[in-house]
Design a protein around this motif. Structure first.
Motif, PDB file in Angstrom:
ATOM      1  N   LEU A 196       0.853  -1.185   0.000  1.00 33.17           N
ATOM      2  CA  LEU A 196       0.000   0.000   0.000  1.00 33.17           C
ATOM      3  C   LEU A 196       0.888   1.233   0.000  1.00 33.17           C
ATOM      4  CD1 LEU A 196      -2.411  -1.169   2.840  1.00 33.17           C
ATOM      5  CD2 LEU A 196      -2.867  -1.252   0.397  1.00 33.17           C
ATOM      6  N   ALA A 197       0.418   2.317  -0.629  1.00 30.39           N
ATOM      7  CA  ALA A 197       1.245   3.521  -0.698  1.00 30.39           C
ATOM      8  C   ALA A 197       0.384   4.770  -0.676  1.00 30.39           C
ATOM      9  CB  ALA A 197       2.102   3.502  -1.969  1.00 30.39           C
ATOM     10  N   HIS A 198       0.960   5.834  -0.101  1.00 32.10           N
ATOM     11  CA  HIS A 198       0.308   7.141  -0.086  1.00 32.10           C
ATOM     12  C   HIS A 198       1.374   8.199   0.162  1.00 32.10           C
ATOM     13  CE1 HIS A 198      -2.349  10.458   0.691  1.00 32.10           C
ATOM     14  NE2 HIS A 198      -2.024  10.527   1.971  1.00 32.10           N
ATOM     15  N   PHE A 243       9.935   4.820   3.677  1.00 26.50           N
ATOM     16  CA  PHE A 243       9.893   6.095   2.974  1.00 26.50           C
ATOM     17  C   PHE A 243      11.301   6.372   2.478  1.00 26.50           C
ATOM     18  CE2 PHE A 243       9.970  10.701   2.499  1.00 26.50           C
ATOM     19  CZ  PHE A 243       8.754  10.946   1.875  1.00 26.50           C
ATOM     20  N   GLY A 244      11.430   6.629   1.169  1.00 25.39           N
ATOM     21  CA  GLY A 244      12.768   6.740   0.618  1.00 25.39           C
ATOM     22  C   GLY A 244      13.466   5.410   0.763  1.00 25.39           C
ATOM     23  N   LYS A 298      -6.266   7.857   2.183  1.00 22.89           N
ATOM     24  CA  LYS A 298      -5.685   8.823   1.238  1.00 22.89           C
ATOM     25  C   LYS A 298      -5.864  10.276   1.692  1.00 22.89           C
ATOM     26  CE  LYS A 298      -4.471   5.648  -1.766  1.00 22.89           C
ATOM     27  NZ  LYS A 298      -3.044   5.337  -2.017  1.00 22.89           N
ATOM     28  N   GLY A 299      -5.554  10.528   2.957  1.00 24.58           N
ATOM     29  CA  GLY A 299      -5.606  11.885   3.456  1.00 24.58           C
ATOM     30  C   GLY A 299      -6.923  12.300   4.067  1.00 24.58           C
ATOM     31  N   LEU A 341      -3.689  11.127   7.656  1.00 21.44           N
ATOM     32  CA  LEU A 341      -2.276  11.120   7.285  1.00 21.44           C
ATOM     33  C   LEU A 341      -2.115  12.037   6.083  1.00 21.44           C
ATOM     34  CD1 LEU A 341       0.468   9.725   7.891  1.00 21.44           C
ATOM     35  CD2 LEU A 341      -0.150   8.020   6.164  1.00 21.44           C
ATOM     36  N   ARG A 342      -1.524  13.202   6.294  1.00 21.73           N
ATOM     37  CA  ARG A 342      -1.454  14.199   5.233  1.00 21.73           C
ATOM     38  C   ARG A 342      -0.382  15.239   5.527  1.00 21.73           C
ATOM     39  NH1 ARG A 342      -6.702  16.873   7.697  1.00 21.73           N
ATOM     40  NH2 ARG A 342      -7.858  15.380   6.425  1.00 21.73           N
TER      41      ARG A 342
END
Length: 228
Positions: free
Chosen positions: A128-130, A144-145, A166-167, A221-222
């Motif tokens: 999963l990614a965001h 991350f990275g 998604k935010g 998460l944003r």
């Protein structure tokens, strides 16, 4: 411990199933209607779901169809008093993975549940990614990275919910249920500690997303400059 969902309106039947599965290390969250089950099944990574066909508000097959249409591959076992060939075929064509007519022996239900749980890792291996943050549920970590950190079970379930949103804001109650299930009592301190650790781990991997708390609404998460 494995955690599964059970959608069954008959309270005594639901209680028997919960008690029968627990000694095998299988915890069960129970829902009595189609609509009460929908959001948790979308937001959480249950190992599988047991669905009764005759439910208030409709046929359990409708729930399975909706899950498959939404891209959810959670293994589904249908329970039903109907034993006609056409009913079994309808269940499988709707996206169910197995079909068990009532009455059934608890030993057979347990064997079928275990068989479906063995399928779960391959079904949940998709990352999963965001916003550049990547979650690997099967490995229990986020990255991350080039940096990676491991997550506890509660942290993993919470971050999966937030990434899928998604935010958008996710209610605290939904995050608690995702992390600890419906059957476990959650202290405010346990939730706060898990959220604190998630914030530290996001910082540890250098993620530029933040866990934003909108008082009275929930968490998202944003980036901090994005509003609801």
């Amino acid at each position: 411990m494995n955690r599964i969902a059970l959608v069954e309106d008959h309270e005594r039947m639901a209680s028997l199933i919960v008690r029968g599965l627990l000694p095998a290390g299988i915890a069960t969250d129970v829902f009595h209607t189609l609509e009460s089950a929908w959001r948790p099944l979308i937001e959480r990574d249950y190992g599988m779901v047991i669905v009764d066909r005759g439910l208030p508000g409709g046929d359990g097959l409708d729930l399975v169809r909706r899950l498959r249409a939404a891209g959810r591959l959670t293994p589904c076992l249908m329970l039903t008093a109907r034993d006609a060939l056409r009913d079994r075929v309808d269940g499988l064509e709707a996206g169910a993975d197995d079909y068990l007519p009532k009455p059934f022996a608890m030993e057979e239900l347990l064997a079928r549940v275990r068989a479906l749980l063995r399928r779960t890792p391959s079904l949940q291996s998709t990352e999963l990614a965001h916003g550049g943050l990547r979650i690997a549920p099967e490995a229990g970590c986020m990255a991350f990275g080039g940096k990676v950190v491991t997550l506890s079970h509660a942290e993993l379930q919470m971050i999966v919910c937030l990434v899928r949103a998604k935010g958008q804001t996710v209610r605290r109650h939904s995050l608690e249920q995702a992390a600890w299930g419906l059957m476990d009592a959650v202290t405010p301190n346990a939730f706060d500690v898990a959220m604190h650790r998630l914030r530290k781990k996001l910082a540890a991997v250098g993620c530029d997303l933040a866990l934003v708390n909108t008082r009275g609404h929930g968490f998202a998460l944003r980036t901090t400059d994005v509003a609801d």
